[in-house]
Scaffold this motif. Structure first.
Motif, PDB file in Angstrom:
ATOM      1  N   ARG A   1     156.553  17.978  95.639  1.00  0.00           N
ATOM      2  CA  ARG A   1     157.500  17.763  96.722  1.00  0.00           C
ATOM      3  C   ARG A   1     158.222  16.427  96.616  1.00  0.00           C
ATOM      4  NH1 ARG A   1     158.577  22.573  98.788  1.00  0.00           N
ATOM      5  NH2 ARG A   1     156.762  23.593  99.632  1.00  0.00           N
ATOM      6  N   LEU A   2     158.134  15.763  95.482  1.00  0.00           N
ATOM      7  CA  LEU A   2     158.847  14.506  95.307  1.00  0.00           C
ATOM      8  C   LEU A   2     160.327  14.790  95.088  1.00  0.00           C
ATOM      9  CD1 LEU A   2     156.420  12.535  92.976  1.00  0.00           C
ATOM     10  CD2 LEU A   2     156.789  12.197  95.405  1.00  0.00           C
ATOM     11  N   VAL A   3     161.146  13.874  95.504  1.00  0.00           N
ATOM     12  CA  VAL A   3     162.578  14.016  95.326  1.00  0.00           C
ATOM     13  C   VAL A   3     162.898  13.900  93.841  1.00  0.00           C
ATOM     14  CG1 VAL A   3     164.810  12.943  95.822  1.00  0.00           C
ATOM     15  CG2 VAL A   3     163.054  13.041  97.583  1.00  0.00           C
ATOM     16  N   CYS A   4     163.747  14.799  93.366  1.00  0.00           N
ATOM     17  CA  CYS A   4     164.167  14.699  91.968  1.00  0.00           C
ATOM     18  C   CYS A   4     165.640  15.091  91.865  1.00  0.00           C
ATOM     19  CB  CYS A   4     163.311  15.567  91.066  1.00  0.00           C
ATOM     20  SG  CYS A   4     163.456  17.320  91.355  1.00  0.00           S
ATOM     21  N   ILE A   5     166.286  14.512  90.891  1.00  0.00           N
ATOM     22  CA  ILE A   5     167.676  14.845  90.610  1.00  0.00           C
ATOM     23  C   ILE A   5     167.659  15.587  89.283  1.00  0.00           C
ATOM     24  CG2 ILE A   5     169.980  13.931  90.177  1.00  0.00           C
ATOM     25  CD1 ILE A   5     169.123  11.490  91.875  1.00  0.00           C
ATOM     26  N   ASP A   6     167.936  16.876  89.354  1.00  0.00           N
ATOM     27  CA  ASP A   6     167.770  17.705  88.171  1.00  0.00           C
ATOM     28  C   ASP A   6     169.038  18.456  87.777  1.00  0.00           C
ATOM     29  OD1 ASP A   6     167.816  19.420  90.284  1.00  0.00           O
ATOM     30  OD2 ASP A   6     165.810  20.209  89.999  1.00  0.00           O
ATOM     31  N   VAL A   7     170.169  17.870  88.112  1.00  0.00           N
ATOM     32  CA  VAL A   7     171.447  18.515  87.803  1.00  0.00           C
ATOM     33  C   VAL A   7     171.590  18.722  86.300  1.00  0.00           C
ATOM     34  CG1 VAL A   7     173.956  18.245  87.923  1.00  0.00           C
ATOM     35  CG2 VAL A   7     172.546  17.628  89.872  1.00  0.00           C
ATOM     36  N   LEU A   8     171.212  17.728  85.508  1.00  0.00           N
ATOM     37  CA  LEU A   8     171.333  17.852  84.055  1.00  0.00           C
ATOM     38  C   LEU A   8     170.142  18.581  83.439  1.00  0.00           C
ATOM     39  CD1 LEU A   8     172.727  14.302  83.194  1.00  0.00           C
ATOM     40  CD2 LEU A   8     173.980  16.452  83.362  1.00  0.00           C
ATOM     41  N   THR A   9     168.943  18.270  83.915  1.00  0.00           N
ATOM     42  CA  THR A   9     167.755  18.856  83.274  1.00  0.00           C
ATOM     43  C   THR A   9     167.665  20.356  83.483  1.00  0.00           C
ATOM     44  OG1 THR A   9     166.393  18.327  85.207  1.00  0.00           O
ATOM     45  CG2 THR A   9     166.416  16.732  83.409  1.00  0.00           C
ATOM     46  N   CYS A  10     168.205  20.881  84.561  1.00  0.00           N
ATOM     47  CA  CYS A  10     168.174  22.327  84.793  1.00  0.00           C
ATOM     48  C   CYS A  10     169.015  23.087  83.771  1.00  0.00           C
ATOM     49  CB  CYS A  10     168.685  22.657  86.184  1.00  0.00           C
ATOM     50  SG  CYS A  10     167.459  22.402  87.438  1.00  0.00           S
ATOM     51  N   ARG A  11     169.966  22.414  83.194  1.00  0.00           N
ATOM     52  CA  ARG A  11     170.844  23.062  82.215  1.00  0.00           C
ATOM     53  C   ARG A  11     170.236  23.069  80.806  1.00  0.00           C
ATOM     54  NH1 ARG A  11     176.135  23.115  84.826  1.00  0.00           N
ATOM     55  NH2 ARG A  11     175.919  21.947  86.753  1.00  0.00           N
ATOM     56  N   LEU A  12     169.140  22.339  80.647  1.00  0.00           N
ATOM     57  CA  LEU A  12     168.465  22.294  79.345  1.00  0.00           C
ATOM     58  C   LEU A  12     167.625  23.546  79.140  1.00  0.00           C
ATOM     59  CD1 LEU A  12     167.153  18.613  79.408  1.00  0.00           C
ATOM     60  CD2 LEU A  12     169.127  19.481  78.143  1.00  0.00           C
ATOM     61  N   PRO A  13     167.365  23.901  77.885  1.00  0.00           N
ATOM     62  CA  PRO A  13     166.433  25.003  77.629  1.00  0.00           C
ATOM     63  C   PRO A  13     165.041  24.655  78.164  1.00  0.00           C
ATOM     64  CG  PRO A  13     167.646  24.406  75.630  1.00  0.00           C
ATOM     65  CD  PRO A  13     167.965  23.377  76.667  1.00  0.00           C
ATOM     66  N   LYS A  14     164.255  25.693  78.459  1.00  0.00           N
ATOM     67  CA  LYS A  14     162.916  25.493  79.016  1.00  0.00           C
ATOM     68  C   LYS A  14     162.068  24.564  78.156  1.00  0.00           C
ATOM     69  CE  LYS A  14     161.952  29.772  81.447  1.00  0.00           C
ATOM     70  NZ  LYS A  14     161.016  30.898  81.499  1.00  0.00           N
ATOM     71  N   LYS A  15     162.188  24.686  76.869  1.00  0.00           N
ATOM     72  CA  LYS A  15     161.387  23.855  75.968  1.00  0.00           C
ATOM     73  C   LYS A  15     161.643  22.373  76.215  1.00  0.00           C
ATOM     74  CE  LYS A  15     160.580  23.186  71.022  1.00  0.00           C
ATOM     75  NZ  LYS A  15     160.940  23.628  69.684  1.00  0.00           N
ATOM     76  N   TYR A  16     162.909  22.003  76.335  1.00  0.00           N
ATOM     77  CA  TYR A  16     163.252  20.601  76.552  1.00  0.00           C
ATOM     78  C   TYR A  16     162.898  20.143  77.968  1.00  0.00           C
ATOM     79  CZ  TYR A  16     165.639  21.058  72.129  1.00  0.00           C
ATOM     80  OH  TYR A  16     165.918  21.293  70.816  1.00  0.00           O
ATOM     81  N   GLN A  17     163.041  21.031  78.947  1.00  0.00           N
ATOM     82  CA  GLN A  17     162.615  20.707  80.300  1.00  0.00           C
ATOM     83  C   GLN A  17     161.113  20.396  80.314  1.00  0.00           C
ATOM     84  OE1 GLN A  17     163.600  23.623  83.289  1.00  0.00           O
ATOM     85  NE2 GLN A  17     165.678  23.890  82.500  1.00  0.00           N
TER      86      GLN A  17
END
Length: 170
Positions: free
Chosen positions: A67-83
């Motif tokens: 439940r921590l705040v995160c900014i994932d605008v860029l990371t969501c666009r990465l492939p699952k492996k890189y995430q």
């Protein structure tokens, strides 16, 4: 050991809930009493104590429940492996930071051992500052468990949309 950890997590949740409830009531009561000319002298000191513990116990609870705040605008666009690898790297950085906070928190708790509260003269301020290393220790355990789970499960088992982005952005 797992059962003990579950007990610690449950106790942590109860302590954080009660501390927040008492803190809220205490601050409101102190404000009301001050406005009618009968201030509660020890209220600010007690509120400081409760707030410190709420912050660090609540931080661990939030981390454990993702439940921590995160900014994932860029990371969501990465492939699952890189995430997946990025999560491991992020938690590793958090582990180093928490270890540093534990070391500095222990030093802080030691240096404040002779300081007392102004409104509660017989209570050491260490009861406030010890929240830093203890809370960070709990968060450190949580971060290590999250790294272990990420490594054990691999990125193949990572569910879609785990990073928190709406599906249309993925």
């Amino acid at each position: 050991m797992r059962r003990f950890y579950q007990y610690v997590c449950a106790a942590e949740m109860h302590i954080a809930k009660w501390a927040l409830a008492v803190l809220t009531v205490l601050v409101i009561a102190a404000a009301v009493m001050r406005s009618i000319g009968m201030p509660i002298v020890w209220a600010i000191d007690a509120a400081t104590f409760l707030f410190a513990w709420c912050v660090f116990l609540g931080g661990d609870i939030a981390m454990r429940n993702d439940r921590l705040v995160c900014i994932d605008v860029l990371t969501c666009r990465l492939p699952k492996k890189y995430q997946h690898y990025l999560k491991i790297i992020n938690y590793s950085i958090i582990v180093v930071f928490l270890a540093s906070l534990i070391a500095h928190g222990v030093k802080l708790a030691y240096t404040t051992r002779l300081r007392t509260f102004q409104g509660i003269p017989d209570v050491s301020y260490t009861w406030v500052t010890i929240a830093v290393p203890l809370g960070c220790l709990l968060m450190l355990i949580t971060a290590i468990l999250k790294i272990r789970n990420l490594i054990q499960n691999g990125y193949e088992n990572m569910p879609d949309g785990e990073c928190g982005c709406p599906k249309e952005l993925m």
